[in-house]
Design an enzyme around this catalytic site. Structure first.
Site, PDB file in Angstrom:
ATOM      1  N   LYS A 118      -0.516  -8.101   5.486  1.00  0.00           N
ATOM      2  CA  LYS A 118      -0.978  -9.519   5.117  1.00  0.00           C
ATOM      3  C   LYS A 118      -2.233  -9.122   4.676  1.00  0.00           C
ATOM      4  O   LYS A 118      -2.882  -8.262   4.831  1.00  0.00           O
ATOM      5  CB  LYS A 118      -1.187 -10.123   6.425  1.00  0.00           C
ATOM      6  N   LYS A 151       0.783  -1.293   0.107  1.00  0.00           N
ATOM      7  CA  LYS A 151      -0.040   0.064  -0.128  1.00  0.00           C
ATOM      8  C   LYS A 151       0.834   1.261   0.044  1.00  0.00           C
ATOM      9  O   LYS A 151       1.883   1.315   0.523  1.00  0.00           O
ATOM     10  CB  LYS A 151      -0.890  -0.041   1.211  1.00  0.00           C
ATOM     11  N   ARG A 184     -12.725  13.438   9.385  1.00  0.00           N
ATOM     12  CA  ARG A 184     -13.767  14.354   8.844  1.00  0.00           C
ATOM     13  C   ARG A 184     -15.253  13.849   9.073  1.00  0.00           C
ATOM     14  O   ARG A 184     -15.308  12.606   9.640  1.00  0.00           O
ATOM     15  CB  ARG A 184     -13.462  14.224   7.264  1.00  0.00           C
ATOM     16  N   GLU A 236     -11.661   3.236  10.911  1.00  0.00           N
ATOM     17  CA  GLU A 236     -11.678   1.766  10.096  1.00  0.00           C
ATOM     18  C   GLU A 236     -11.086   0.764  10.244  1.00  0.00           C
ATOM     19  O   GLU A 236      -9.783   0.753  10.463  1.00  0.00           O
ATOM     20  CB  GLU A 236     -11.261   2.420   8.641  1.00  0.00           C
TER      21      GLU A 236
END
Ligand code: MV4
Length: 447
Positions: free
Chosen positions: A201, A158, A291, A275
């Site tokens: 992972k 990422k 936000r 999240e």
């Protein structure tokens, strides 16, 4: 309390913020591009300032123009909404440097969560569970191979500056590492001007579960339960619901408690969303959004709180008027994001709205800046409405949603209403049986 708030956004969220302000007796200032002179958010506001040409980079992202607009109109505070400048630490700093209040968290917290490695390291220190992976950036193919061998394939690379799924590359085995690493690095550099990467992972069938938090300047933090946002297409959410059909009460209480403890330790202020990926009964932190989110109305529906009002209150320095025990999650809510797109090809379809008749009735909320005769400019996001339906049970919510989609008339443009109708009729959706990969498979199926 503020006398006047500048709303640094457009569309339905600008209306949403205006409504909260007016209920609180606060005057509003709209800003708009030349393409938005006839937009509903401009008509509704008490004052408006044109801040530039259609391209967002020259209007809704033009920090100097927005701050000038706030200064000349005598606004006391700026609400950034979502998207645009809402997670721009420099903008939050500029707002404060001009003697205005930024309705949001501190620039430090925005910056911290914008760097995905710093966000993960912070989450770890705060005691949140993480996806196994690199503890910092990975800077070579050899490092990727060594770490992947340790945690086990498949893995995911990422971009540190990414988020929202941009710049991710999967690696199934060691022989794919070199190509994936080089591609991810080049893409990250081109997209974000930052080629820093990290490794995790790969989780094969998780759900996307996010916890809504609300915090004041005095160490009070509450969580408002979760939203299940697993139904996404190309990293765009399509439908969100609360509570998640996948969580039981003890899992909800456990993750909620962990998140509130973490945010209290961090000294976080305002609304925020933490999240997680959720798979086989375990939560794994991935990111935090600093936000107000598009899908906040589903949380409002089950908590009966006004999140924008709470945001404004805590931004004035007022303490939260409630504690965790006051938060009672009741019933069920589902939001459908309706886009001006062809429901099969997803090709954007801006244009003139010839007829407009939104659904109504018990448990139905429509957040939209559309009106009959409005011409949608082609420069911005294609989301034109959020249909938010609530009921005492998920089943009641589904019945009401089916009825509301049937009733909704948006004439003159293509919308994704037919996609939602197909989606909510599917047995897997009716059973709450879906993960983050489900929707892409569903829309990929030719029917
Ligand atoms: C993942 C993942 C699987 N394993 N991380 C995509 C957006 C970004 N916020 C995180 N994303 C993912 N991270 C690991 N270690 C799968 C995704 C992902 C995803 C996550 C949430 C909702 C929809 C998604 C669709 C594709 C991939």
């Amino acid at each position: 309390m503020f006398d006047k708030v500048l709303i640094a956004n457009r569309g339905e969220i600008a209306l949403r913020i205006h409504r909260a302000c007016h209920e609180m007796g606060i005057q509003t200032v709209a800003v708009h591009s030349t393409a938005d002179a006839n937009a509903m958010h401009v008509r509704l506001a008490d004052e408006s300032v044109c801040i530039g040409p259609p391209q967002a980079s020259q209007s809704y992202l033009n920090m100097a123009a927005i701050i000038s607009a706030a200064t000349i109109t005598g606004a006391n505070a700026v609400h950034p909404g979502y998207g645009f400048l809402s997670e721009n630490a420099k903008f939050a700093e500029m707002v404060e440097d001009h003697g205005l209040t930024f309705i949001g968290p501190t620039p430090e917290h925005i910056r911290m969560m914008g760097d995905k490695i710093v966000a993960k390291q912070t989450a770890e220190q705060l005691g949140l569970p993480l996806v196994p992976g690199s503890s910092g950036a990975v800077s070579s193919v050899a490092e990727v191979k060594a770490l992947a061998a340790k945690i086990g394939f498949p893995v995911l690379i990422k971009a540190v500056a990414g988020g929202g799924g941009r710049g991710m590359k999967g690696i199934a085995s060691a022989d794919q590492a070199e190509e994936a690493f080089n591609l991810a690095q080049a893409e990250a550099k081109a997209a974000f001007g930052n080629d820093s990467l990290y490794l995790e992972k790969y989780l094969g069938h998780p759900r996307h579960i996010e916890i809504q938090v609300l915090a004041d300047n005095h160490g009070n933090v509450v969580h408002l339960g979760e939203r299940d946002c697993s139904l996404q297409r190309r990293h765009q959410k399509v439908l969100e619901e609360a509570p998640s059909p996948a969580l039981n009460e003890s899992q909800r209480r456990r993750i909620g408690g962990q998140v509130t403890a973490a945010m209290r330790k961090l000294g976080y202020r305002g609304v925020g969303t933490v999240e997680f990926l959720f798979q086989d009964g375990e939560f794994y932190f991935i990111e935090m959004n600093t936000r107000l989110q598009v899908e906040h109305p589903v949380t409002e529906a089950i908590t009966r709180l006004d999140l924008v009002r709470e945001q404004i209150r805590v931004a004035t320095g007022a303490p939260l008027g409630l504690v965790q025990d006051d938060i009672v999650l009741r019933g069920h809510a589902i939001e459908c994001r309706i886009n001006a797109e062809n429901a099969e090809t997803f090709v954007p379809c801006p244009g003139r709205i010839t007829d407009y008749h939104p659904p109504g009735g018990l448990g139905v909320r429509v957040d939209s800046a559309l009106y009959s005769g409005y011409t949608m400019p082609p420069y911005y996001d294609s989301m034109v409405a959020k249909l938010v339906v609530s009921g005492t049970s998920r089943n009641e919510c589904l019945m009401r949603l089916r009825r509301s989609l049937e009733e909704y008339v948006i004439g003159g443009i293509d919308t994704t209403i037919p996609l939602h109708q197909k989606l909510i009729a599917h047995p897997d959706f009716i059973d709450g049986n879906y993960d983050i990969n489900w929707l892409e498979r569903f829309v990929g199926l030719k029917t």
